[in-house]
Every structure is written in C-alpha cells, then in structure tokens.
Design an enzyme around this catalytic site. Structure first.
Site, mmCIF file in Angstrom:
data_model
loop_
_atom_site.group_PDB
_atom_site.id
_atom_site.type_symbol
_atom_site.label_atom_id
_atom_site.label_comp_id
_atom_site.label_asym_id
_atom_site.label_seq_id
_atom_site.Cartn_x
_atom_site.Cartn_y
_atom_site.Cartn_z
ATOM 1 N N GLY A 58 0.768 -1.235 0.000
ATOM 2 C CA GLY A 58 0.000 0.000 0.000
ATOM 3 C C GLY A 58 0.798 1.282 0.000
ATOM 4 N N TYR A 79 5.420 -13.842 -15.090
ATOM 5 C CA TYR A 79 4.462 -12.826 -14.618
ATOM 6 C C TYR A 79 3.054 -13.188 -15.077
ATOM 7 C CZ TYR A 79 2.291 -8.238 -13.922
ATOM 8 O OH TYR A 79 1.463 -7.214 -13.532
#
Length: 247
Positions: free
Chosen positions: A14, A149
């Site tokens: 965050g 990924y």
C-alpha cells in the site's frame, strides 16, 4: 457520506501505485486502513500522508503475514475488506533463459504470497466481507518474455474464483480487478531503462482505443466500489480495466 465507516481494511503493497491510491480512497470513505510494505520508511511515509496505519511486511514471507494476522486480530478482531494488491513483474526473459531466482521471486510474491495472505485471513474475515485480488490482463495474454508474470496472474485468477465459491456461504465476496497498462512504479521496476520505458509507453498508448494509460486512481475507485454494499451481489467476477486494449 462515508459508506465504509467502521470497516477494517487491509491493503497489501500500500505504499505506492494502485495500493496507495486504493488505501487513500478507502480512508476517504471512512474505513480504518492498514497498509503493508517491505520498506519501513516508505510504508510509514505513505501511511502518514493518507491517514492509514502502517505495518512492515513482505507478502512473500508467510511469517510476516502471520504477524500481520496476529496484530490485526488483537487490535480489531475482524477484517471487512482485504485487498491483495502487492506484486512485481520481475525481469522479462524468454523461457529458455529464465532463472530460478526470478521465477521464485515473482511467484513468491504474486502467487504464493497472495494465496497464503488470503488463506491466513479467511478466519478473520467478517461475514459479508469483501476480498479483491489485483490481477492483470496479462493473465489471458501470451506475450514473449513474460511467461512467469503472466502465469502468476493466471494462477491468481483461478484461486480467486475458487475462493468465491468456497466463501459464498458466509456471504463473503471475492472479485478480481485486472488493469491494463497503468501509470505506476511497477513498470520502472521491470529492468527497463528510461528510454525503453518511454518507448514502451508510446507503443502501448497507440494500441489502446482510449489513447491513454490507466491511472492508479481509476483502479482504486473500482476496488472501493467492490468493497461496498452497492456491489453486494457481485462475486467471482473479473473487472477488466484496460481502455479497450483487449477488445
């Protein structure tokens, strides 16, 4: 009106990008927000800027997740919103040249870490809670040099839908948000130099029907929407936000 007043939210990763923007929006809607990150200075700075609570934790480390769980349980006794956001792209390499170190690093954060974050926090989720998993449109694309990924995000989509089925009896909703190209720090961490990044950005914008990159704030608003009562009949959904790129 602050629609998320009295809600306890966790946002992994965050301190920047989509996680930061989402945590800021959650705070604005009245939620108590705990943000996590690997670097103490960065996570504490971000928390102070937006009015969130910092917790230093690496999503790839199960022991860090366990410490986070213990602290949140002790302080709040519940979680109403869980945004599993932390992730990395890793180094872009063809399959033939992929290293075990890069594979383990990407899968450790993006898949294993995300999986056990969800797994660990399920007992603490309140009935009717919202879980949002940050994926990517790459989960269903197959571009060269991005095998690990792409695979990590495809795996995330699979577990999110399974979790939606498992947790429906408790009215816990699990949804996926899949951005396309978005202006965040994650691109600069992919190993490309500045000129290559600018060239990539120009190429992407030409391919996007809306002719712009996404913004972290665009994604944040959808995550917050999925976390509120307006989305109480949405679960197991994947929201694609890519400016029309995958049309």
């Amino acid at each position: 009106m602050k629609e998320l007043k009295d809600k306890i939210a966790i946002v992994t990763g965050g301190n920047s990008g989509i996680g930061y923007a989402t945590a800021k929006e959650l705070v604005a809607q009245g939620a108590t927000v705990i943000i996590t990150g690997r670097r103490r200075e960065a996570i504490e700075k971000a928390a102070a800027e937006i009015g969130a609570l910092p917790f230093v934790a690496d999503q790839a480390k199960i022991e860090d997740t366990a410490l986070l769980f213990d602290e949140v349980k002790k302080q709040y006794g519940k979680v109403d919103i869980l945004f599993v956001n932390a992730g990395i792209t890793g180094v872009q390499l063809p399959i033939e040249q992929m290293t075990t170190e890069n594979f383990d690093s990407v899968m450790g954060i993006n898949f294993r870490g995300a999986y056990f974050t969800l797994s660990k926090f399920i007992p603490l989720l309140s009935d009717g809670a919202s879980v949002v998993i940050l994926s990517s449109i790459v989960a269903s694309t197959y571009h060269a040099n991005s095998s690990v990924y792409q695979a990590s995000k495809a795996a995330l989509n699979s577990i999110a839908k399974t979790a939606a089925a498992e947790l429906a009896a408790r009215n816990i909703r699990v949804n996926i948000v899949s951005p396309g190209p978005t202006k965040t720090e994650i691109l600069s961490k992919s190993g490309l130099d500045e000129d290559s990044l600018q060239q990539l950005t120009r190429q992407l914008v030409l391919q996007i029907p809306l002719k712009r990159m996404g913004a972290a704030e665009d994604i944040a608003k959808w995550v917050v929407y999925l976390s509120g009562d307006s989305a109480r009949f949405i679960t197991g959904a994947e929201i694609t936000m890519d400016g029309g790129l995958t049309l």
